[in-house]
Design a protein around this motif. Structure first.
Motif, PDB file in Angstrom:
ATOM      1  N   ASP A 142      10.030  -5.201  -8.116  1.00 50.96           N
ATOM      2  CA  ASP A 142       9.782  -3.899  -8.745  1.00 50.96           C
ATOM      3  C   ASP A 142      10.174  -3.915 -10.219  1.00 50.96           C
ATOM      4  O   ASP A 142       9.441  -3.403 -11.077  1.00 50.96           O
ATOM      5  CB  ASP A 142      10.546  -2.795  -8.021  1.00 50.96           C
ATOM      6  CG  ASP A 142      10.028  -2.534  -6.619  1.00 50.96           C
ATOM      7  OD1 ASP A 142       8.898  -2.969  -6.282  1.00 50.96           O
ATOM      8  OD2 ASP A 142      10.768  -1.887  -5.840  1.00 50.96           O
ATOM      9  N   VAL A 185       7.569  -6.162 -12.281  1.00 52.88           N
ATOM     10  CA  VAL A 185       6.263  -5.516 -12.457  1.00 52.88           C
ATOM     11  C   VAL A 185       6.388  -4.315 -13.384  1.00 52.88           C
ATOM     12  O   VAL A 185       5.530  -4.102 -14.251  1.00 52.88           O
ATOM     13  CB  VAL A 185       5.647  -5.128 -11.098  1.00 52.88           C
ATOM     14  CG1 VAL A 185       4.400  -4.275 -11.287  1.00 52.88           C
ATOM     15  CG2 VAL A 185       5.315  -6.383 -10.301  1.00 52.88           C
ATOM     16  N   GLU A 186       7.446  -3.549 -13.251  1.00 57.66           N
ATOM     17  CA  GLU A 186       7.609  -2.374 -14.112  1.00 57.66           C
ATOM     18  C   GLU A 186       7.817  -2.779 -15.569  1.00 57.66           C
ATOM     19  O   GLU A 186       7.278  -2.150 -16.482  1.00 57.66           O
ATOM     20  CB  GLU A 186       8.765  -1.497 -13.637  1.00 57.66           C
ATOM     21  CG  GLU A 186       8.898  -0.196 -14.410  1.00 57.66           C
ATOM     22  CD  GLU A 186       7.585   0.583 -14.562  1.00 57.66           C
ATOM     23  OE1 GLU A 186       7.321   1.088 -15.679  1.00 57.66           O
ATOM     24  OE2 GLU A 186       6.812   0.688 -13.592  1.00 57.66           O
ATOM     25  N   ARG A 188       4.449  -3.886 -16.812  1.00 57.07           N
ATOM     26  CA  ARG A 188       3.602  -2.693 -16.953  1.00 57.07           C
ATOM     27  C   ARG A 188       3.971  -1.914 -18.222  1.00 57.07           C
ATOM     28  O   ARG A 188       3.097  -1.458 -18.958  1.00 57.07           O
ATOM     29  CB  ARG A 188       3.748  -1.796 -15.727  1.00 57.07           C
ATOM     30  CG  ARG A 188       2.874  -0.546 -15.773  1.00 57.07           C
ATOM     31  CD  ARG A 188       3.264   0.480 -14.712  1.00 57.07           C
ATOM     32  NE  ARG A 188       3.468  -0.081 -13.397  1.00 57.07           N
ATOM     33  CZ  ARG A 188       2.551  -0.104 -12.435  1.00 57.07           C
ATOM     34  NH1 ARG A 188       1.352   0.385 -12.648  1.00 57.07           N
ATOM     35  NH2 ARG A 188       2.850  -0.617 -11.256  1.00 57.07           N
ATOM     36  N   ALA A 211      -0.270  -5.478  -9.480  1.00 61.20           N
ATOM     37  CA  ALA A 211      -0.592  -4.169 -10.054  1.00 61.20           C
ATOM     38  C   ALA A 211      -1.797  -4.341 -10.965  1.00 61.20           C
ATOM     39  O   ALA A 211      -1.757  -5.150 -11.897  1.00 61.20           O
ATOM     40  CB  ALA A 211       0.594  -3.621 -10.842  1.00 61.20           C
ATOM     41  N   ARG A 212      -2.870  -3.608 -10.673  1.00 57.16           N
ATOM     42  CA  ARG A 212      -4.035  -3.606 -11.561  1.00 57.16           C
ATOM     43  C   ARG A 212      -4.027  -2.255 -12.254  1.00 57.16           C
ATOM     44  O   ARG A 212      -4.271  -1.225 -11.639  1.00 57.16           O
ATOM     45  CB  ARG A 212      -5.334  -3.839 -10.789  1.00 57.16           C
ATOM     46  CG  ARG A 212      -6.526  -3.940 -11.725  1.00 57.16           C
ATOM     47  CD  ARG A 212      -7.746  -4.525 -11.056  1.00 57.16           C
ATOM     48  NE  ARG A 212      -8.224  -3.784  -9.920  1.00 57.16           N
ATOM     49  CZ  ARG A 212      -9.353  -3.064  -9.911  1.00 57.16           C
ATOM     50  NH1 ARG A 212     -10.117  -2.995 -10.973  1.00 57.16           N
ATOM     51  NH2 ARG A 212      -9.709  -2.429  -8.826  1.00 57.16           N
ATOM     52  N   LEU A 213      -3.719  -2.272 -13.553  1.00 51.82           N
ATOM     53  CA  LEU A 213      -3.598  -1.037 -14.306  1.00 51.82           C
ATOM     54  C   LEU A 213      -4.964  -0.384 -14.487  1.00 51.82           C
ATOM     55  O   LEU A 213      -6.004  -1.056 -14.425  1.00 51.82           O
ATOM     56  CB  LEU A 213      -2.950  -1.311 -15.661  1.00 51.82           C
ATOM     57  CG  LEU A 213      -1.599  -2.044 -15.635  1.00 51.82           C
ATOM     58  CD1 LEU A 213      -0.986  -2.086 -17.021  1.00 51.82           C
ATOM     59  CD2 LEU A 213      -0.637  -1.411 -14.643  1.00 51.82           C
TER      60      LEU A 213
END
Length: 134
Positions: free
Chosen positions: A13, A16-17, A20, A45-47
């Motif tokens: 988490d 990825v954060e 992102r 994660a696909r933004l």
């Protein structure tokens, strides 16, 4: 018997954060993939706005980096430098944007990013890695 750190859900988490946040800061629509040291997916994660193929490419960049224990750009450089035989290696993500995660000198996983220029993909991946790497 040897021991080493492994990535858990909390670290996934965090990684990825952080990635992102770096992508969002620049308005980059990317896919962010996290794999373990064997190249197995832990998070994706696909933004918003990122193309569907970017998810596939991000996973392969991360897998290449984890299995090779180096940034995926090293393979791109080898191939561009004339070592075209390396194209037959069983790695699909030999483009810049995959970055390994080292903890106590051992690779515990990698982050792969796809969706913008290769050096920008790597910048986002490094932001994720730097959030947990020691």
């Amino acid at each position: 018997m040897q021991t080493k750190s492994v990535l858990g859900q909390a670290e996934a988490d965090t990684i990825v954060e952080a990635a992102r946040a770096e992508a969002s800061k620049h308005g980059w629509a990317v896919a962010i993939a996290l794999v373990d040291d064997g190249g197995h997916p832990l998070a994706l994660a696909r933004l918003d706005g990122a193309s569907p193929v970017s998810a596939y490419i991000a996973i392969e960049k991360a897998r290449t980096s984890a299995l090779g224990r180096r940034e995926s750009k090293a393979y791109e450089d080898m191939i561009n430098g004339g070592r075209t035989a390396f194209l037959s290696a069983p790695l699909a993500g030999t483009l810049e944007g995959g970055v390994p995660i080292f903890v106590d000198g051992q690779v515990v996983g990698a982050v792969g990013v796809s969706g913008v220029k290769s050096e920008q993909d790597a910048q986002v991946a490094r932001a994720g890695v730097q959030s947990v790497a020691a």
